[in-house]
Structure formats: C-alpha cells, structure tokens
Design a protein around this motif. Structure first.
Motif, PDB file in Angstrom:
ATOM      1  N   PHE A 316     -64.172 -31.681 -23.871  1.00 52.15           N
ATOM      2  CA  PHE A 316     -63.485 -30.521 -23.305  1.00 52.15           C
ATOM      3  C   PHE A 316     -62.775 -30.983 -22.022  1.00 52.15           C
ATOM      4  O   PHE A 316     -63.296 -31.819 -21.291  1.00 52.15           O
ATOM      5  N   VAL A 317     -61.604 -30.408 -21.778  1.00 51.91           N
ATOM      6  CA  VAL A 317     -60.894 -30.728 -20.544  1.00 51.91           C
ATOM      7  C   VAL A 317     -61.549 -29.957 -19.397  1.00 51.91           C
ATOM      8  O   VAL A 317     -61.936 -28.808 -19.573  1.00 51.91           O
ATOM      9  N   ARG A 318     -61.699 -30.593 -18.256  1.00 50.47           N
ATOM     10  CA  ARG A 318     -62.240 -29.877 -17.084  1.00 50.47           C
ATOM     11  C   ARG A 318     -61.158 -29.820 -16.019  1.00 50.47           C
ATOM     12  O   ARG A 318     -60.586 -30.842 -15.656  1.00 50.47           O
ATOM     13  N   CYS A 319     -60.893 -28.646 -15.539  1.00 53.79           N
ATOM     14  CA  CYS A 319     -59.714 -28.454 -14.697  1.00 53.79           C
ATOM     15  C   CYS A 319     -60.011 -27.315 -13.733  1.00 53.79           C
ATOM     16  O   CYS A 319     -60.679 -26.344 -14.106  1.00 53.79           O
ATOM     17  N   THR A 320     -59.564 -27.425 -12.482  1.00 52.83           N
ATOM     18  CA  THR A 320     -59.849 -26.332 -11.555  1.00 52.83           C
ATOM     19  C   THR A 320     -58.836 -25.208 -11.754  1.00 52.83           C
ATOM     20  O   THR A 320     -57.732 -25.415 -12.272  1.00 52.83           O
ATOM     21  N   TYR A 321     -59.229 -24.047 -11.297  1.00 49.47           N
ATOM     22  CA  TYR A 321     -58.336 -22.887 -11.334  1.00 49.47           C
ATOM     23  C   TYR A 321     -57.029 -23.218 -10.614  1.00 49.47           C
ATOM     24  O   TYR A 321     -55.938 -22.893 -11.095  1.00 49.47           O
ATOM     25  N   THR A 322     -57.149 -23.875  -9.462  1.00 51.79           N
ATOM     26  CA  THR A 322     -55.956 -24.176  -8.663  1.00 51.79           C
ATOM     27  C   THR A 322     -54.999 -25.085  -9.440  1.00 51.79           C
ATOM     28  O   THR A 322     -53.787 -24.855  -9.466  1.00 51.79           O
ATOM     29  N   ILE A 367     -62.557 -26.255 -19.717  1.00 47.45           N
ATOM     30  CA  ILE A 367     -63.480 -25.594 -18.787  1.00 47.45           C
ATOM     31  C   ILE A 367     -62.762 -25.455 -17.459  1.00 47.45           C
ATOM     32  O   ILE A 367     -62.452 -26.455 -16.807  1.00 47.45           O
ATOM     33  N   LEU A 368     -62.474 -24.221 -17.085  1.00 46.73           N
ATOM     34  CA  LEU A 368     -61.817 -23.970 -15.801  1.00 46.73           C
ATOM     35  C   LEU A 368     -62.878 -23.687 -14.749  1.00 46.73           C
ATOM     36  O   LEU A 368     -63.816 -22.917 -15.004  1.00 46.73           O
ATOM     37  N   THR A 369     -62.720 -24.304 -13.587  1.00 49.60           N
ATOM     38  CA  THR A 369     -63.743 -24.157 -12.548  1.00 49.60           C
ATOM     39  C   THR A 369     -63.146 -23.698 -11.220  1.00 49.60           C
ATOM     40  O   THR A 369     -61.921 -23.699 -11.055  1.00 49.60           O
ATOM     41  N   ASP A 370     -64.020 -23.351 -10.320  1.00 50.92           N
ATOM     42  CA  ASP A 370     -63.646 -23.090  -8.927  1.00 50.92           C
ATOM     43  C   ASP A 370     -62.573 -22.019  -8.789  1.00 50.92           C
ATOM     44  O   ASP A 370     -61.489 -22.270  -8.279  1.00 50.92           O
ATOM     45  N   TYR A 371     -62.911 -20.851  -9.253  1.00 54.78           N
ATOM     46  CA  TYR A 371     -62.020 -19.688  -9.188  1.00 54.78           C
ATOM     47  C   TYR A 371     -62.044 -19.083  -7.782  1.00 54.78           C
ATOM     48  O   TYR A 371     -63.031 -19.244  -7.043  1.00 54.78           O
ATOM     49  N   ALA A 390     -68.162 -21.705  -7.209  1.00 56.80           N
ATOM     50  CA  ALA A 390     -68.483 -22.697  -8.248  1.00 56.80           C
ATOM     51  C   ALA A 390     -68.648 -22.016  -9.603  1.00 56.80           C
ATOM     52  O   ALA A 390     -69.706 -22.039 -10.216  1.00 56.80           O
ATOM     53  N   ALA A 391     -67.556 -21.383 -10.052  1.00 55.87           N
ATOM     54  CA  ALA A 391     -67.545 -20.668 -11.331  1.00 55.87           C
ATOM     55  C   ALA A 391     -67.033 -21.601 -12.420  1.00 55.87           C
ATOM     56  O   ALA A 391     -66.337 -22.570 -12.145  1.00 55.87           O
ATOM     57  N   MET A 392     -67.377 -21.276 -13.651  1.00 51.58           N
ATOM     58  CA  MET A 392     -66.770 -21.993 -14.779  1.00 51.58           C
ATOM     59  C   MET A 392     -66.565 -21.032 -15.944  1.00 51.58           C
ATOM     60  O   MET A 392     -67.430 -20.249 -16.286  1.00 51.58           O
ATOM     61  N   ASP A 393     -65.375 -21.079 -16.527  1.00 47.81           N
ATOM     62  CA  ASP A 393     -65.114 -20.325 -17.755  1.00 47.81           C
ATOM     63  C   ASP A 393     -64.748 -21.349 -18.815  1.00 47.81           C
ATOM     64  O   ASP A 393     -63.948 -22.243 -18.554  1.00 47.81           O
ATOM     65  N   VAL A 394     -65.349 -21.243 -19.994  1.00 43.19           N
ATOM     66  CA  VAL A 394     -64.955 -22.116 -21.103  1.00 43.19           C
ATOM     67  C   VAL A 394     -63.938 -21.348 -21.946  1.00 43.19           C
ATOM     68  O   VAL A 394     -64.203 -20.221 -22.383  1.00 43.19           O
ATOM     69  N   LEU A 395     -62.781 -21.969 -22.145  1.00 42.07           N
ATOM     70  CA  LEU A 395     -61.695 -21.324 -22.887  1.00 42.07           C
ATOM     71  C   LEU A 395     -61.502 -22.022 -24.226  1.00 42.07           C
ATOM     72  O   LEU A 395     -61.411 -23.258 -24.279  1.00 42.07           O
ATOM     73  N   PHE A 396     -61.418 -21.233 -25.286  1.00 39.63           N
ATOM     74  CA  PHE A 396     -61.274 -21.784 -26.632  1.00 39.63           C
ATOM     75  C   PHE A 396     -59.946 -21.335 -27.250  1.00 39.63           C
ATOM     76  O   PHE A 396     -59.460 -20.246 -26.934  1.00 39.63           O
ATOM     77  N   PRO A 397     -59.404 -22.168 -28.136  1.00 42.11           N
ATOM     78  CA  PRO A 397     -58.185 -21.751 -28.827  1.00 42.11           C
ATOM     79  C   PRO A 397     -58.390 -20.434 -29.575  1.00 42.11           C
ATOM     80  O   PRO A 397     -59.469 -20.191 -30.124  1.00 42.11           O
ATOM     81  N   GLN A 398     -57.353 -19.613 -29.591  1.00 42.52           N
ATOM     82  CA  GLN A 398     -57.345 -18.297 -30.264  1.00 42.52           C
ATOM     83  C   GLN A 398     -58.227 -17.246 -29.614  1.00 42.52           C
ATOM     84  O   GLN A 398     -58.011 -16.061 -29.806  1.00 42.52           O
ATOM     85  N   ILE A 399     -59.240 -17.660 -28.858  1.00 40.06           N
ATOM     86  CA  ILE A 399     -60.181 -16.694 -28.310  1.00 40.06           C
ATOM     87  C   ILE A 399     -59.904 -16.471 -26.828  1.00 40.06           C
ATOM     88  O   ILE A 399     -59.973 -15.366 -26.342  1.00 40.06           O
TER      89      ILE A 399
END
Ligand code: 4AD
Ligand code: MG
Length: 478
Positions: A316-322, A367-371, A390-399
């Motif tokens: 999974f790609v890990r990337c900050t909100y910013t 996985i988007l982090t640091d909102y 230190a938040a994380m949301d996992v984002l999936f295709p179509q969902i």
C-alpha cells in the motif's frame, strides 16, 4: 439415510451410491420422458442436477415442482451424461416439502434488477448472486476472528447502548423508554432523563473504540466486531445507518505499527477469500463483467479475482494528507475544474478526491496519514506541528475510505485540552480519562467498515447488497 449437503455430493466421492439431498429448486427443464431439476441447498453456488423420470413420478406430481419448491430427493448418484456438471442424481424418491406457486413467487429464473431484489430482500438469498455474497460475508467474518485469534488479540464485546458519542459527531440514535408524547420534563423545560430507563440519556453506539481502549490498556491487544449505528442522512452507495465494524486496539502501538497491522490484516482477509471462496468469486466476477459489458472499456472495473490478487501483490502507498493535497491541486481534474468539492489544506477529502488518488494517481491502495486536527476526532494523538494528528485512513479503489484509525493521544493534559476545545464533555468521560491518569501508554487502533470491505471483495456496487437487511434513511423494512 443421512442427508448430504450438495457441496459434498458434487465433490463426487459418493458416485455409484444412493444419496439423500434436500434443497430448493432453482430451475426445472422438461422433456417428454425426463425432467431435469437444478437443486440448490445453499452449501455452494453450484446446483445438483436431479434427473426425474416422467413415467415413474407422473406428470401431475412433477408439475408441482417449480422454482423455489423445496424437496427431499433420494437417488443414485451417477457420472453425468450431459455437460456442465460432473455428477447427477437419478431420483428414486422425491418428497415435496413446500410448493411455490409460479404465478406468485416473485423471484423467477430470469434476470432481476438488484433494486427489485432489494425490495424482496427476504427472498433474495435464494438467488445465486446473493447466496454467493452471503457465503463470502460469512467466510470473511470467520477469517477476521481467525486472524486476531492467531495473533493473541482478545475479542471484546463492547456495549451497544452507551451514554457517549465516541466520534463526537452527534450522529446518534437515541435510546429511551420515556413516552414519545408528553415525556416528563425538568423544571428547566428539558426532557427529564432521570426518569428514563437508564436514568440518563443514552444512544446506540457509533463505535466501540473508547471501551476498546479500556480493554487494550490492560489486555494488550483487543478487537471488537459488532454492529454500529450512525444517524447520518447520507443516501449513498457506501453508507448504512446500521453497519458492522471491526475495531482492533493495541497497547504499545504507534502509527506505523497500526498501518502495518491494517495492511497485513486486509491482505490476510483477501488471501483467505481467494483460498476459500473461489467458486463464489468466479460467479461474482462473471456477474460484474455481464453488468459492465455495455460500458466503454476504460470505465470497466478490473476483473474481480485479478483485482484481489493485485492488492495482495502490492505494498500500500503511504502518503501524508499534506502530500495528497499537493497531488490533488496539481492534478488534471483540479485544474480543469472537474472536482465538485473544493481542495485546499484543511478540507475533508471527499470520495472523488480519494478515488482520484487511488485509482488515477497511485493506482494502488493508499494509507493517508497526518490529517489536520480540525477534521478528525478528539482522541487522536496531536503531532508536534500543532496542526495535524496521527490519523490514518486506508483508501481502496472504488470504495474510498475503508478503514479509519489513529494513534491515540496518551497524554492526559493534551487530551483534556483538546476535549475542551472540541466541546467533548470531560467530566462525563472520567472513565475514559482514567486510562491516561493511571499507567497511560502509547496505543493505537482502527476501524474497518465490514460492509465496505465486503463490497470490495464481492465487486458489488451498492452497500445495500452486502448486508442482509439494510437500514438506510427512510428504510427499515424486514
Ligand atoms: O472513520 P470512522 O468513523 O472511525 C471510527 O469509528 C473509529 N472509532 C475507528 C477506530 O479508530 N477504532 O469509521 C471507521 C470505518 C470507516 O472507515 C468506514 O469503512 C466505516 O467504518 N463506516 C461506515 N460504513 C458504512 N456506513 C457508514 N455510515 C459508515 N461510517 C463509517
Ligand atoms: Mg473516517
């Protein structure tokens, strides 16, 4: 004779023997001499072909056998003459349990729309599509317990009725036994909850997390898996008013550990589905291709099994909100004004933005982090920058968002000041704050929306089709 499940019979081990099966008729085809009855008992997507001799059973008897008639059939299991199945059952005895009038039975063997089947949700289990979905849903629930059990997590049953609003979003269903008309009032003119069943205002839980944290900070690692309720008026294909959530909570986990667990967990479940549900997945893959066959090629989804294998094979790609905001503001749809909702640092990402990141930009789960702290709940750990958590949301295709989670604020003073800023009732939450008063530890957790995950695994497009009896605004039938 002992009844066998059709799944077992189709495996072929009993060929040459007498067997007894029971189930519901899917279809019946007839010729002058024989009737072919496709019987299904829910144990598998595949039907057992029953061969019934017309002379032996009589036309009159056989005419009562229609779609959804329930039967017990004894017969000789033989290798099939026809194509499409390996074995078939030459019936020697047929018992009809219950007839199903073909003039009245709503689910005839033809293509019905998913909308029509939703209105007939009490009978839709009898279709191939819904039986496949609900077997997969079961397999995933089982795999979830398997996964956590094997890692030593304790399954904690958190309450359904609670006095708190874990997410602080005010989207709760009230629970009360006070009369709806003329409830007792206080001198201040408010409803007198002192006279209510629990002696206080209560609601259905929006999340078991807060109680989960109490468990984790003693048992180490816990998970919940139960129904949660949100009175949010979102009539979308991804929202339910009653949905099931899995919430692991782990002491001594930081954000990175939390992300690693989420990724490993999702991959375990997907692998379990590929290893154990292949017949059903193949059926659903086919269904999806049929449904999308009139769409232009670039709008069709990836083939279902390929999609599941793709998620397994890639990090999974890990990337900050910013970083995500930068990507979005430099994107083509942004520059061409194609996004419906605004993009700038501080806004909550909408599903169109999440899907752009996952489907167009990274082409992988993200996985988007640091909102920004102002768009997230009070309990999240505040980062040193003073602006993000230190938040994380996992984002999936179509969902889009399939998991939401965070490291928790373990510092008592910081937590209390954030609760005050966000109008979370500090005194009422004394029990929650005790975890930070006595032996506080870094800890983290997340929530997986079970139905959103089942949408992904089954390739279905509407969340109402992956829960037996969906509860959505203006709808609580069945
Ligand atoms: O992001 P949410 O609101 O997070 C929590 O509830 C945290 N307490 C979880 C935790 O950290 N323990 O919800 C978590 C997930 C979402 O990512 C989504 O998959 C699902 O629950 N979800 C819904 N699913 C269906 N219908 C709804 N109305 C949903 N709201 C959230
Ligand atoms: Mg969320």
């Amino acid at each position: 004779m002992k009844r066998l499940k059709i799944k077992e019979v189709l495996a072929g081990g009993q060929t040459g023997q007498q067997v007894l099966v029971k189930g519901w008729v899917r279809t019946k085809r007839g010729s002058k001499n024989v009737n072919f009855i496709a019987l299904n008992d829910g144990s598998t997507i595949n039907n057992l072909q029953i061969v019934a001799d017309v002379e032996k059973f009589g036309e009159n008897f056989l005419k009562d056998i229609n779609t959804s008639t329930s039967l017990a059939v004894t017969g000789d299991l033989v290798e099939s003459q026809g194509s499409g199945q390996s074995v078939e059952l030459n019936a020697t005895e047929i018992k009809i349990y219950g007839k199903a009038d073909p003039e009245k039975y709503p689910i005839q063997p033809k293509k019905h729309s998913l909308e029509f089947l939703r209105e007939n949700a009490h009978l839709r289990f009898r279709t191939a599509t819904f039986s496949a979905i609900f077997r997969i849903r079961h397999a995933m629930a089982f795999a979830i317990h398997n996964y956590f059990n094997s890692k030593g997590f304790v399954y904690l049953h958190t309450p359904i009725i609670t006095g708190s609003d874990a997410e602080g979003a005010g989207q709760m269903f009230r629970v009360s036994t006070l009369p709806a008309v003329d409830p007792p009032m206080t001198e201040e003119g408010e409803i007198d909850h002192a006279q209510d069943f629990f002696g206080r205002p209560t609601n259905l839980t929006v999340s078991g997390q807060l109680e989960g944290e109490l468990g984790a900070t003693a048992l180490g690692e816990i998970y919940t898996f139960g129904p949660t309720f949100r009175a949010e008026n979102s009539n979308t294909t991804r929202h339910l008013a009653e949905f099931w959530m899995i919430e692991p909570e782990m002491a001594f986990y930081e954000l990175k550990d939390n992300m690693d667990l989420a990724e490993e967990f999702l991959k375990y479940l997907i692998k379990y589905a590929l290893d154990n549900c292949m017949d059903d997945l193949k059926f659903l893959s086919n269904r999806l291709q049929q449904e999308e066959k009139n769409k232009p090629a670039d709008q069709r989804s990836m083939e279902l099994i390929e999609k599941l294998e793709f998620v397994l094979a890639n990090d999974f790609v890990r990337c900050t909100y910013t970083e995500a905001i930068d990507i979005l503001t430099n994107s083509k749809p942004y520059k061409k004004g194609k996004f419906q909702f605004p993009v700038e640092w501080g806004v909550d990402l909408q599903s169109e933005h999440e899907r752009y990141l996952v489907e167009k930009h990274f082409k992988k789960p993200v996985i988007l982090t640091d909102y920004p702290k102002d768009i997230k709940a009070f309990y999240m750990k505040q980062n040193e920058d003073g602006k993000t958590v230190a938040a994380m949301d996992v984002l999936f295709p179509q969902i889009g968002e399939i998991i939401g989670g965070s490291e928790r604020e373990a510092d008592y003073d910081k937590l209390v000041s954030r609760m005050n800023e966000m109008d979370v009732p500090v005194e009422e939450m004394w029990w929650y704050l005790d975890t930070r008063r006595y032996g506080s530890v870094p800890h983290a957790g997340f929530g997986l929306g079970f139905e959103r995950f089942i949408l992904f695994v089954t390739g279905m497009g509407n969340i109402r089709d992956v829960i037996a009896f969906p509860r959505t605004p203006k709808n609580a039938e069945f």
